[in-house]
Structures are given as C-alpha cells and as structure tokens.
Design a protein around this motif. Structure first.
Motif, short mmCIF file in Angstrom:
data_model
loop_
_atom_site.label_atom_id
_atom_site.label_comp_id
_atom_site.label_asym_id
_atom_site.label_seq_id
_atom_site.Cartn_x
_atom_site.Cartn_y
_atom_site.Cartn_z
N SER A 15 0.82 -1.22 -0.06
CA SER A 15 -0.13 0.06 0.01
C SER A 15 0.85 1.37 0.10
CB SER A 15 -1.08 -0.10 1.07
OG SER A 15 -0.25 -0.17 2.37
N ASP A 25 5.70 -2.92 3.02
CA ASP A 25 4.70 -3.77 3.88
C ASP A 25 5.17 -5.13 4.34
OD1 ASP A 25 2.99 -1.87 3.38
OD2 ASP A 25 1.62 -2.55 2.26
N GLU A 26 6.33 -5.45 3.51
CA GLU A 26 6.99 -6.80 3.98
C GLU A 26 7.86 -6.55 5.02
OE1 GLU A 26 7.11 -9.30 -0.44
OE2 GLU A 26 8.62 -7.50 0.01
N ASP A 69 7.41 -4.49 7.67
CA ASP A 69 6.85 -4.37 9.09
C ASP A 69 5.45 -4.96 9.17
OD1 ASP A 69 5.27 -2.57 7.58
OD2 ASP A 69 6.06 -0.82 8.41
N LEU A 70 4.82 -5.66 8.12
CA LEU A 70 3.45 -6.31 8.27
C LEU A 70 2.53 -5.13 8.77
CD1 LEU A 70 1.93 -8.98 7.86
CD2 LEU A 70 2.43 -9.35 10.28
N PRO A 71 2.14 -4.07 8.11
CA PRO A 71 1.23 -3.24 8.75
C PRO A 71 -0.37 -3.43 8.69
CG PRO A 71 1.74 -2.71 6.42
CD PRO A 71 2.24 -4.11 6.54
N PHE A 72 -0.50 -4.43 8.41
CA PHE A 72 -2.22 -4.66 8.37
C PHE A 72 -2.93 -4.73 9.84
CE2 PHE A 72 -0.50 -7.63 4.88
CZ PHE A 72 -0.32 -6.80 4.11
N LYS A 73 -4.05 -4.39 9.71
CA LYS A 73 -4.75 -4.16 10.83
C LYS A 73 -5.70 -5.02 10.95
CE LYS A 73 -6.42 -0.68 14.13
NZ LYS A 73 -6.82 0.69 14.45
N VAL A 95 -6.60 -10.82 8.84
CA VAL A 95 -6.42 -10.91 7.33
C VAL A 95 -6.03 -12.38 6.88
CG1 VAL A 95 -5.52 -8.46 6.85
CG2 VAL A 95 -4.00 -10.17 7.74
N ASP A 124 -4.41 -12.81 12.69
CA ASP A 124 -4.85 -11.41 13.35
C ASP A 124 -3.29 -10.60 13.14
OD1 ASP A 124 -5.25 -9.30 14.79
OD2 ASP A 124 -5.67 -10.27 16.38
N ARG A 145 2.70 -9.46 14.41
CA ARG A 145 3.26 -8.76 13.78
C ARG A 145 4.76 -8.99 14.38
NH1 ARG A 145 0.94 -3.85 14.58
NH2 ARG A 145 -0.02 -4.16 12.44
N TYR A 160 6.23 -12.06 13.06
CA TYR A 160 6.70 -12.03 11.73
C TYR A 160 7.92 -11.15 11.71
CZ TYR A 160 7.03 -10.07 7.07
OH TYR A 160 7.20 -9.86 5.90
#
Lengths: 645, 300
Positions: free
Chosen positions: B98, B221-222, B224-228, B231, B245, B250, B253
């Motif tokens: 993103s 994004d790879e 720091d795995l930013p997703f919230k 997923v 989750d 995070r 990861y």
C-alpha cells in the motif's frame, strides 16, 4: 391486500440476503497477496471471532434498511394496528371524539387497564394523528351528555383536556353525546368529518345519522361480569338496598354485608340472578352510624361493590290547590293535577290545599306549591308564598278564568303583576312548539291546543320575568320569575277540561314532570343519581364530596349549580346550616350489558378507514437516518478496514 | 512498470559515479580498471627477468648497463570490467504494497538500469540475466546501444511463476562459465520462495576473483506487516494461505523476517559476497550508491 402491497412487502424477504452474505463471509477475512506469507504465524480462531463481532452493526443496519424499503413500498396501503385518522383528500379534518365516562367504563378485565383508560389512550393516539388545521371536539357520554371541549383547532388544548378527563359514576347517554358530536360539526364546514365513538355501548342504540360513527375500539364492548350496589337508604330499623347484576353468574355466591363504622353487623346472601333486585337488611339497635354496605367477592367493577347508606328521608312535598269541580275529571277522582303527579310515580308526598296558607311555615315540608286556576291571593297568602319561594321553593300557577273574578284586595302576585285578563276565543291556536323545546318531544302535542280562552299577562311589569314559552301569536304561554332562591312559574292556561284539552295532552304531563324536577333540584335532593345537577340559584353552598370539594358552576338561567359525578355522601354547608346528600348509581347502568357496535362502524360502511396509516414520510426519514448511520460507521471504520491502516 | 521509479531517479547525479572493485578486473579491452595483465600501461608495476620474446622496449637498459641484469619493467594495464545484472522475476517480485510506488521488480529494474548506465559510461561490459522464465537475457555488450537494449529488456520483464532448483542450477552454471575473473555480479531478489539450494548456488558466483553483491529487495509492507485486524495472506509462489490477526502476529513476523534475512546475509558474506537490503520505499539513487559501495568493498 392487493398485488402491489404483496409485491412491496415481498421485498422485505430480501432481508435474508445480508444474513446469507454474512454467513458466507463469516470466518473468511479479506485475502491479500503477501510473498512472505510463510513467515506469518496463523491466528485463525481470534480472526473469526473478531470478524463476527465487527460485522454485526452493519448487518443490522442493512437488514433494517431493507425492511424499511419494503414497508415504504407498501405504505400507505399497509394496514397498521396503530390508531390514526385517515384523510380521504388530504385536507383538514373535523374530529369529534365521544368518550364514554360512565360507570360501566370503569370495568376492567383481569390484568388489563379499565375500559376508560383504554378509550382515553386510544383518543390520545387519535389526537397524535391530527395535524395543524384540524378541529377537535371532545364529548362525554356520561349522563347527561356534555361537551368537554367545543370544536377547536388548538390541538394542545385538546390534549390537555383529554389528559384531565376521569371516569365517573354516571349513567350512559351515548345517544345524546353522539347528537352533540354531530351538532359540533356545524362549525367545521369544509372539513372532512370524523365521528369517533369510544364506548362500551352499554346503552340504548345510537341513532343513525351523518356522519356514521367510527368505533376504533370494538373490544371495549366485551361483556364483563358485574354486580353492584345501586343505592342504599335507611328506612327506620332497616336498610333498603337496590342491587343490580349483569347476570346470574355475577351474583352467584356473593354476600351483601352491612357495616357499622367498618364492623359487619348484618349480611345477606345474594340470589343468583341478573337484573335489579331490592333487598332489605335489618339494622341492629346497637349499630352505630355511619352505615355502609359491601359486596364480597370479585367482579370486573370494584367501585360499585361498596356504598354508603343514605339517612332516612321523606319524599318530595308538593302542595296542590285545585278545585275539584273545576279541575276534576268527568270520571271523578282527584283533580287532574293530582292525578298526573300520582301517575308520574315519583316519591312525592302530596298535600292537597283548600286555601293558600297564611303562614310560610305551613309549607316548610313542601318543595312545590301548585295552584290551579287560583282566584287571587290575599296579602297573608302572598306573603307566605313569597317567603316560601324566597327560601328556595317553587310556586307554580295555572292561571285561568277565575283570575278575572278575584276578590277585592286579592291579586295574583307573585305569579302575575299588572293587568291579568282572560281572553275568550283567542285567535291563536296552540303554543309555539319551538319555544317549548326544553320540554322535550311531548311539547309537540301543545302545538295543537284549541282552548276556549287563555290568560293574557302583562309580563313587562314584573322584574326578573322571563318568558319561557309563547303562544303561536307570541303572547306569553309560560313565564318564569326568579324570586330569592326560588322560582315562580306562571302558566296561562288552567287544567280544566272545560276550558281546553290542555291537561289531557302529553305535554301537560311533561310540564308537571318538569316542575317536579325543578322543585326537586331547587329544594335539593337528599338522594340523587350521579350526574344529577343540583341547582342552588343565588345560594352559594360549600360542597364536600368523596373526592373533595365540588365546584359550583354559574348558569345564566339556573344560577349556581353543581353536578356530582361520583357516588357517595356529600356535605353541603349553606347559610341555613349543614345538609347531607347521597349520590347513588343508576341501576340501569349496572344491568345494561354492552351491545355490539353499530354495523359497519368498525371500518367500512361509510365510516372513515381510520386504520390505514400513511407513514411514508416517517419511513423515508428513518431510511435516510439508517443510510447516514451506515456511512458514518464506514467512515469510522475506514482505517480499521482489514488489509490497510 | 519502471516509469514511476525512473522518474524519481536523478540520472544526472549518477554521472560522477564509477564502478570501482577491489578485485582486479580481467577485461579483454582497455578500460579504466586495473588489470592483472602487465603491459602497456602507465603505472609502474615492478621488474621481472627478461624472457625471450619480451618486448625490448620494456627492457631496463639502466639495470643492464649498471648491473648486467636483463630485466624488463612491467606496467599495470588499464582494462574494462564485466558487470552482470541478475534480476529475480519470479512472482513474488510483482508485489507492491500500500505504501510502495511500484512493484519490487520495477524498483530492481531501475536500480539495475542505473548501474548499467554507470558501467557502460565507464566503458565496462554489461550483461543481463533473469532468475525465472519471464525475462530475455542479454549477452555482454558495451556502449550506449547496449544500455538501450538493457532498458528495453528490463521494461519488458514480467514477474511470474517460480524457479525450480534444476533451472536455478543451470542458470548459475551458465553464469559461472561466462563470468570472467574480476567480473561483478549484482543479484536483485527478495530471496523469498527460492529453492532451498538457492543460497548455495548463488553464493558460488562469488569467489575466484569474482565479486557478488546480493541486493534483497523488499516492499515496506513486507518489512513491518502493517495490516490491521484479521487478514488472510496468500503467498504468490505457492498455495500457502495464512489466516491471521496482523497486530498479534506482527512481532513474530518481524522476528522471522530478521532470521530469514540473517540466513541469506550470513550465507553470502561467508562466501565473500556483499549483502544489502533495499526497500522499494527508498530513493533508488541512494540504493545505487549503496550498491556501488558494496561493489567497491566486494571481492579480493
């Protein structure tokens, strides 16, 4: 329900779509490409749980939106249970709400509000559906029918009035209330008319007319068992009780108890039968006043299961001066006036007079003095009669040909002042029926009178004189004059059948009945039915009843009046001293069972289809609010959208 | 695909940059790099005994006349350098997160093109190779026409599929044969989903007087795995799907990624190669400079 309504409501079935979508999506998070996925640790259980919680609000919103759309599509064709007023052409309405506040409306089915409370709630809901520009009138069907609120466009006032209304112990006068309601539409010309009747219909049938009544709560006419004490009066060493039951079942197994200061001193088992029954209970010598009665057991109406015992009373005293030869019937017997009074079967004590007493004290037990064709009054008689009237009595005279042949020094005062003439073969035929409207339907019979003569009064000479009825040529027929607390009534025709057939007509009986009623009200009744008006003229008594002080009403024609609505004992304090009166129930109010509302009064047959409710505007606003809420939820959650932050 | 990164790259700033390798180049043509060959250079390299056939021009007559020794003077010969760019074009290089301005392959292509431009401007030879089946390799070439071909090949490269161990072995064997001593190999890859033998195979490109610089290209994004929230993550070169989750996963990861990178770094460094990580969120010019620094410090 036509096809369009069904189709619109079928859209509501789509409410399952978000549910299906929700179940399909549940447990499956947004899938994203991610090359180093092998390095990510799976936490599946938590994911599913959180997704389930997160979607609930949106799911509810979408389901509500779909349901709202379906109803919006079906409205205004959808039939709602909420009471409201229909608008045919969308214009203003003239609404007359007849609310029955009689005793039977106090009845309450087990665990439910009373009929009156339900009716008042329904009226409030109907008022909620009115709009600015609508006129509202509220009529009460407790006897006598009366106007609680004349037609007005002040809807806030109508709501306040409705809120202040309370049930009473009156009998039912539904027909009178409906007539009043119909007459209230006269001021609402141009508006659509709605006549709403909220009653249990425990009354004679409502007369047909326009507009037809709409009965939005037919369930009020549900039959409920009741047994009550209509009246109770002390008579020497016993108490005469009038009981009334709706049916035998209501009376079965119940006991009537006589209480002295709250302690039972006598009892009597009720006979299991419906209708009115008179029973007597012996009062033990040791029983102390006040006495009261109680019916044990339960029924739908608890207010009529107890009653105070009225003290000993004597009947209404009526003194009659009539010449047997002139005023008697050809067939013999008492003078016609006395026969009429007797035929009315009133609780009347007759005192036939030969001459008018010289002392007012001789008339102290009488409420009415009736003189038939008097030949003038001497000074002492005039004085006694004037005193009698000034103390609140009613003196009435049927003035005839003897008025002209009166003795020297005798006059007809206080019945007539000035010249009094007997006119033979008058040109006028009959009384003016329109001026006799207060006498009721029987007045019509006096329009066909063919007297051989009539008395001509000079009404202008007496102060306070009011002509209450005229002959067809405008000459005074009946004249009233207030004198002190009492009333003097002069009728310009005697009862003699040799002069006219006046005494043989129903109108004459109605006139005597009216005089008795007036005398009873003026004298004051020790016992009267709830809803009976007490007339005090210029007197200003202080009345305290079961629910506190009773308000006096100024009446232009009768002076001060008061109308007790509740049964029980009332204490009156006047200049003459204290007096106790007892208000009883009308037995008919207890025995008349609800009848089905008039055919077609529920919705069709010309009645406004009040159950159809157009809620398009409200639904549209609700839908807009739902959509705005969903947008807001989405905006709040945009950062929380799975996959990005 | 490379347009966005291309626009961000300051090509003018790259002009003074030159390829410098600690290891001696073994070029066929004269160039700016020190050669193992002694010959007609300008920088004195030392003496050696005269042998028959030596160019008499380099015979040190002073030593002959003073000491009677026949020695020849040797000079370092300037020669060109061979630079091979190897780009990973497997599916994982197509990822763009993103916050990235493009895919990892696009970023690698721009950095690679910049290195080629620097090398070709210095007179070096440049070749292009791809790990995967979606690129057109280019043989050694010099001059600006080669740069044009390289740019065209990079533009037409598409990321997709994966590479098998056999295919990788064939590629590395071919590169080993065609890489002269002193050549520089720059490998651009995310080192994800490569065969287990990839570290061993690619590490072999280092040594024997060849320089290897491994550039690990990762998307922000790879890193720091930013997703919230919850997923479902799908790998691009396998059927692996992971429900997770993100906030809770995070930390684990990031530790796993650090371990993964350390394995590759340690493996390359142990073989004399240089390893550096580049994020597609970085300035490509800065990455070019870091690669040049790596080249300068790489090799013997």
């Amino acid at each position: 329900m036509n096809f369009l309504v069904a189709a619109a409501l079928a859209v509501g079935a789509l409410v399952v779509l978000p549910l299906v979508a929700h179940f399909l999506r549940r447990g499956r998070a947004a899938e994203l490409p991610f090359p180093p996925a092998a390095l990510v640790k799976a936490t599946q259980t938590s994911t599913r749980r959180e997704r389930h919680l997160e979607d609930r609000a949106l799911f509810s919103l979408r389901a509500l939106t779909i349901v709202g759309l379906a109803v919006l599509g079906a409205t205004p064709l959808v039939r709602c249970s909420r009471l409201s007023l229909a608008r045919g052409a969308g214009g203003s309405l003239a609404v007359a709400i007849v609310l029955d506040d009689s005793l039977s409306m106090r009845a309450a089915p087990k665990g439910k509000p009373s009929r009156f409370e339900r009716a008042r709630d329904a009226a409030a809901r109907l008022l909620d559906s009115t709009r600015e520009g609508d006129s509202v009138a509220i009529l009460l069907a407790g006897a006598p029918a009366r106007v609680a609120l004349a037609a007005t466009t002040d809807l806030a006032l109508a709501r306040r009035t409705l809120k202040e209304l309370a049930p009473s112990d009156r009998a039912t006068d539904l027909a009178g209330a409906v007539s009043l309601a119909r007459s209230s539409f006269a001021s609402g010309a141009g508006r659509e008319r709605r006549l709403v009747v909220l009653s249990d219909f425990a009354a004679p049938a409502v007369p047909a007319g326009d507009p037809a009544p709409w009965v939005p709560l037919p369930a009020l006419a549900e039959r409920l068992p009741d047994c009550g004490i209509a009246s109770a009066e002390r008579r020497g060493t016993s108490v005469a009780v009038t009981l009334a039951c709706t049916n035998a079942e209501a009376a079965r197994g119940r006991t009537l108890e006589l209480l002295a200061k709250g302690t039972r001193v006598a009892k009597l088992g009720l006979e299991a039968r419906g209708g009115v029954a008179s029973v007597s209970l012996a009062v033990p010598p040791s029983a102390a006043s006040p006495l009261s009665l109680r019916l044990d057991g339960e029924d739908a109406l608890t207010e009529d299961d107890t009653a105070p015992v009225a003290p000993d009373t004597v009947g209404l005293g009526v003194a009659v001066l009539a010449d047997q030869t002139e005023s008697g019937a050809v067939t013999g017997g008492a003078p016609l006036v006395e026969q009429v009074i007797g035929a009315l079967e009133r609780d009347v004590t007759l005192h036939p007079l030969t001459v008018v007493p010289d002392q007012a004290s001789e008339l102290e037990h009488d409420a009415l003095v009736l003189l038939d064709d008097p030949a003038g009054l001497g000074p002492e008689a005039r004085e006694a009669l004037t005193t009698f009237v000034e103390r609140g009595g009613l003196a009435a005279a049927l003035v005839g040909p003897r008025a002209e042949a009166r003795r020297i020094g005798a006059t007809l005062e206080p019945f007539a002042f000035g010249t009094v003439r007997w006119q033979l073969a008058p040109a006028a035929h009959g009384a003016n029926v329109a001026s006799l409207g207060w006498l009721g339907a029987e007045a019509r019979s006096l329009g066909e009178l063919k007297p051989q003569g009539r008395t001509l009064l000079d009404a202008g000479h007496a102060p306070g004189t009011r002509v209450t009825a005229t002959w067809s040529d405008g000459a005074p027929f009946i004249v009233d004059r207030e004198l002190g607390r009492g009333l003097v009534t002069t009728i310009t025709l005697p009862s003699s059948v040799e002069v006219s057939d006046f005494a043989l007509r129903p109108g004459f009986v109605a006139l005597i009945d009216h005089l008795l009623d007036t005398a009873r009200r003026r004298r004051g009744l020790t016992t009267s039915v709830a809803g009976t008006t007490w007339v005090f003229g210029s007197e200003r008594p202080v009345i305290v009843g079961p629910d506190g002080p009773l308000r006096l009403v100024e009446s232009p024609d009768r002076g001060r009046t008061a109308t007790p609505s509740l049964r029980g004992s009332y204490r009156l304090t006047t200049e003459r001293g204290e007096e106790q009166r007892t208000v009883t129930l009308d037995p008919q109010e207890l025995t008349l069972e609800p009848s089905p509302p008039p055919a077609g009064a529920r919705n069709a047959g010309g009645a406004p289809a009040g159950q159809l409710l157009d809620v398009s505007a409200e639904l549209a606003y609700a839908l807009l609010a739902l959509l705005a809420l969903e947008l807001l939820l989405r905006a709040v959650r945009v950062d929380a959208r799975p996959g990005f932050r | 695909m490379t347009e966005r990164f291309d626009q961000e790259l300051d090509w003018g700033a790259l002009a003074p940059l030159r390829l410098r390798a600690r290891s001696a180049a073994e070029g066929l043509w004269a160039g700016p790099h020190r050669s193992l060959r002694r010959g007609a250079g300008v920088e004195f390299a030392g003496y050696r005994a005269y042998t028959q056939g030596d160019d008499l021009r380099f015979l040190d007559r002073h030593a002959l006349m003073r000491h009677g020794l026949r020695v020849v003077r040797e000079f370092e010969t300037d020669t060109d350098r061979s630079v091979r760019l190897v780009l990973d074009v497997t599916a994982s290089m197509s990822f763009a997160g993103s916050r990235a301005r493009g895919a990892k392959l696009a970023f690698a292509a721009v950095v690679g093109a910049a290195l080629a431009w620097i090398a070709l401007r210095g007179g070096d030879r440049v070749a292009l190779e791809f790990i995967g089946d979606h690129g057109l390799p280019l043989p050694w070439g010099t001059g600006m026409p080669t740069f044009e071909r390289i740019v065209s090949a990079l533009e037409h490269a598409r990321a997709g599929g994966s590479v098998s161990p056999e295919r990788l072995t064939q590629l590395v064997t071919r590169l080993g044969r065609s890489s002269p001593a002193g050549s520089i190999t720059v490998v651009f890859s995310d080192f994800l989903d490569l065969p287990a033998s990839a570290l061993e195979e690619l590490g072999a490109l280092s040594g024997r007087q060849r320089a290897l610089v491994a550039v690990e290209v990762l998307d922000p994004d790879e890193i720091d795995l930013p997703f919230k929230g919850p997923v479902r993550l799908r790998a691009l070169e396998s059927d692996l799907v992971v429900d997770t989750d993100a906030p809770r996963a995070r930390a684990d990861y990031e530790a796993a990624l650090a371990e993964h990178t350390a394995k590759w770094r340690d493996g390359f460094v142990a073989r004399g190669a240089r390893f550096l990580r580049a994020s597609t969120g970085e300035d490509p010019g800065a990455v070019v400079r870091r690669v040049l620094e790596g080249i300068s410090g790489a090799g013997a």
